[in-house]
Design a protein around this motif. Structure first.
Motif, mmCIF file in Angstrom:
data_model
loop_
_atom_site.group_PDB
_atom_site.id
_atom_site.type_symbol
_atom_site.label_atom_id
_atom_site.label_comp_id
_atom_site.label_asym_id
_atom_site.label_seq_id
_atom_site.Cartn_x
_atom_site.Cartn_y
_atom_site.Cartn_z
ATOM 1 N N SER A 114 0.856 -1.120 -0.053
ATOM 2 C CA SER A 114 -0.044 0.054 -0.063
ATOM 3 C C SER A 114 0.815 1.251 -0.018
ATOM 4 N N HIS A 115 1.871 1.356 0.822
ATOM 5 C CA HIS A 115 2.487 2.696 1.117
ATOM 6 C C HIS A 115 3.551 2.866 -0.369
ATOM 7 N N LEU A 120 4.060 5.996 -5.391
ATOM 8 C CA LEU A 120 4.069 5.732 -6.833
ATOM 9 C C LEU A 120 3.033 6.951 -7.435
ATOM 10 N N GLN A 121 1.729 6.567 -6.816
ATOM 11 C CA GLN A 121 1.022 7.501 -7.198
ATOM 12 C C GLN A 121 1.195 9.032 -6.922
ATOM 13 N N CYS A 147 -3.210 3.759 -9.388
ATOM 14 C CA CYS A 147 -2.462 3.194 -8.236
ATOM 15 C C CYS A 147 -3.220 3.258 -6.918
ATOM 16 N N GLY A 148 -4.154 4.523 -6.860
ATOM 17 C CA GLY A 148 -5.123 4.679 -5.758
ATOM 18 C C GLY A 148 -6.141 3.634 -5.624
ATOM 19 N N VAL A 153 -8.356 -0.806 -2.910
ATOM 20 C CA VAL A 153 -8.709 -2.320 -2.755
ATOM 21 C C VAL A 153 -8.098 -3.195 -2.023
ATOM 22 N N LEU A 154 -6.559 -3.352 -2.227
ATOM 23 C CA LEU A 154 -6.154 -4.179 -1.372
ATOM 24 C C LEU A 154 -6.010 -3.931 0.044
#
Length: 317
Positions: A114-115, A120-121, A147-148, A153-154
């Protein structure tokens, strides 16, 4: 004037009606649409489209910019390694191959992606502002949004934070040197409220039609599952006399479809040939795949000298 006319036409079309044919599929379709899923394959595909480490191709390589992109490429490389590591841990933790596993509690694995997705976003958002082409800006902005979405979702799938959802894990068969497809999924158990609010309440005229909507001559079950509240209901009997004009035949001597020696295809073709001759050629054969259809068709081609033989997408006599 033209725009006013077009807007008027659109309003007219929207207000007329919504017709759902084959409406027995509406619950499954809506559940899939409202569901969540993420896999190692989808993440790798997304990263490869941005920058492929082996071919050096991707969206970043096509952009016209003087700004350095090495830091973005490195972040993509970090993400790629993190995807492999995380999903390897999922595979090791749950030890299931070629089947699905219900997840009844949050995953006991540290979410290390996630981080990195968030970083990357942020890189992509900053990079977008340096691009001159509208098309390039749109492509990078779209990647940043994706990316977001992956991040959100993850987190929901790992934490099981969406109420009223059922969660499960799917792990595919091994495929040589490549990592198995590992997919996390979650879907809502009850979509009746969403369908009622987002679909049925948006228009005054909704028609649901299908040959398999009723249960015991009632629409109560499908109405309950979909949240549909019809003003009128109608069940029409079939004009076909099933009792006198239908014969159910179930072969009990056929090999398994998974037979590796190909015996199933050969015996299936022979049995279809027998039934075609019994019915005088008036036979309509349905298949579960184009591959099976084509294999049987080629084995039955000699039959075209006795009867016209038609295949979907092709005409042969």
């Amino acid at each position: 004037m033209m725009m006013m006319m077009l807007a008027s036409m659109v309003r007219m079309v929207v207000m007329i009606a919504v017709i759902f044919d084959e409406a027995q599929n509406i619950e499954e379709t809506a559940t899939r649409f409202l569901g969540l899923e993420i896999s190692n394959d989808s993440l790798f595909y997304f990263l490869d489209r941005l920058h492929h480490p082996r071919t050096q191709r991707g969206v970043l390589s096509r952009l016209t910019t003087e700004r350095p992109i090495l830091h973005i490429e490195r972040k993509i490389g970090q993400l790629r390694d993190a995807v492999s590591l995380l999903f390897s841990k999922v595979l090791e933790h749950y030890s299931v191959v070629g089947r699905s596993l219900r997840l009844c509690k949050p995953m006991d694995i540290n979410n290390t992606l996630s981080h990195l997705l968030e970083e990357l976003q942020e890189f992509l958002v900053l990079f977008e502002s340096s691009l001159e082409s509208d098309e390039d800006q749109l492509e990078i902005a779209s990647a940043a949004v994706r990316c977001g979405e992956f991040k959100d979702v993850l987190e929901v799938l790992f934490d099981q934070s969406a109420d009223g959802f059922v969660y499960w894990l799917e792990i595919g068969d091994k495929r040589g040197k490549y990592q198995q497809r590992i997919q996390l999924r979650g879907v809502p158990i009850d979509i009746s409220k969403q369908l009622s609010e987002q679909v049925f309440s948006k228009t005054d005229r909704v028609i649901m039609t299908s040959a398999t909507l009723s249960t015991n001559k009632s629409f109560e079950f499908v109405n309950y599952r979909t949240g549909f509240k019809p003003v009128n209901e109608l069940i029409l009997d079939s004009p076909f006399n099933y009792a006198e004009q239908t014969l159910v035949y179930i072969a009990s001597d056929m090999p398994e479809p998974t037979d590796e020696a190909g015996n199933y295809i050969i015996k299936l073709s022979r049995r279809i040939l027998e039934l075609i001759r019994i019915s005088g050629g008036r036979t309509f054969v349905l298949f579960t795949s184009y591959d099976l259809l084509n294999k049987v068709y080629h084995l039955l081609e000699p039959l075209s000298f006795e009867f016209p033989l038609l295949r979907q997408g092709e005409h042969s006599t």
